[in-house]
Design an enzyme around this catalytic site. Sequence first.
Site, PDB file in Angstrom:
ATOM      1  N   CYS A  28      40.285   5.020  49.540  1.00  0.00           N
ATOM      2  CA  CYS A  28      39.383   4.037  50.513  1.00  0.00           C
ATOM      3  C   CYS A  28      39.019   2.793  49.997  1.00  0.00           C
ATOM      4  O   CYS A  28      40.036   1.904  49.860  1.00  0.00           O
ATOM      5  CB  CYS A  28      38.395   5.092  51.290  1.00  0.00           C
ATOM      6  N   HIS A  35      39.300  11.153  52.112  1.00  0.00           N
ATOM      7  CA  HIS A  35      37.769  11.661  51.349  1.00  0.00           C
ATOM      8  C   HIS A  35      37.870  13.150  51.471  1.00  0.00           C
ATOM      9  O   HIS A  35      39.017  13.940  52.000  1.00  0.00           O
ATOM     10  CB  HIS A  35      36.626  11.049  52.019  1.00  0.00           C
TER      11      HIS A  35
END
Length: 238
Positions: free
Chosen positions: A93, A190
């Site tokens: 990310c 994630h």
Amino acid sequence: MELRIAHLYARLLNIYGDRGNILSLQKRALWRDIAVEIKEVGLQELIDPDWADIYFVGGGQDKQQIMIAQDLQRHADNLKRAANNGAVMLSVCGGYQLFGHYYQPHEGPKLPGISLIDAYTVAGNKRMIGNVTIKLSDDSTLVGFENHSGKTFLGKDLAPLGKVIKGNGNNGEDGFEGAQHKNIYGTYLHGSLLPKNPQFADKLISEALTRRYGEVKLKRLDDSIEMEAHKHALVLKP
Ligand code: GLN
């Protein structure tokens, strides 16, 4: 054998449990009697490009990314040298965004990336949040959770990590998620990513050890619990 892991900005880029990726790499090596050394690299600290077998950088809010973007520039040459020498890199990310050319947040100046991968990111109008499943080129799946406003666009020769089966992926438009170049992997997943995707964790470990020790065949582990979690995540709503 020893697996050396460099954890970049561990205390700043660690939202959504991304440290779990370090724990997964560590445990999966130790369960195979492979020694593990983990070095955290924080602000103003140095990187020895010949030391680590695996580099990991997690995700963060725009605020943390602004704090580290300039500092990360110091490491650009050493990380490129390590990548050219076959080191494995996993970026998630916010870390993934800064491994590209730049990240343009909603407000404020463009954050410079280190151009390890040919990609750029611009903040979109909606946050892309939810469960994600992607399919890799070998038809295996990766499951995780995304929470980002950044929309990442890959250069024409940069391969995605996988095709989006569920969720948004890089930008919610082109149907792809993540990126891979040499042994560098970027992803929005994630969760943390590796505990529920044991085969991908082993791929990274194997690539990292092969670089230093030659062909490494990892002993099989009982991944029944990990695969239960993987299967459960596959059927979660986006
Ligand atoms: N701040 C970046 C974005 O919102 C990255 C977020 C993250 O790392 N989860 O896109």
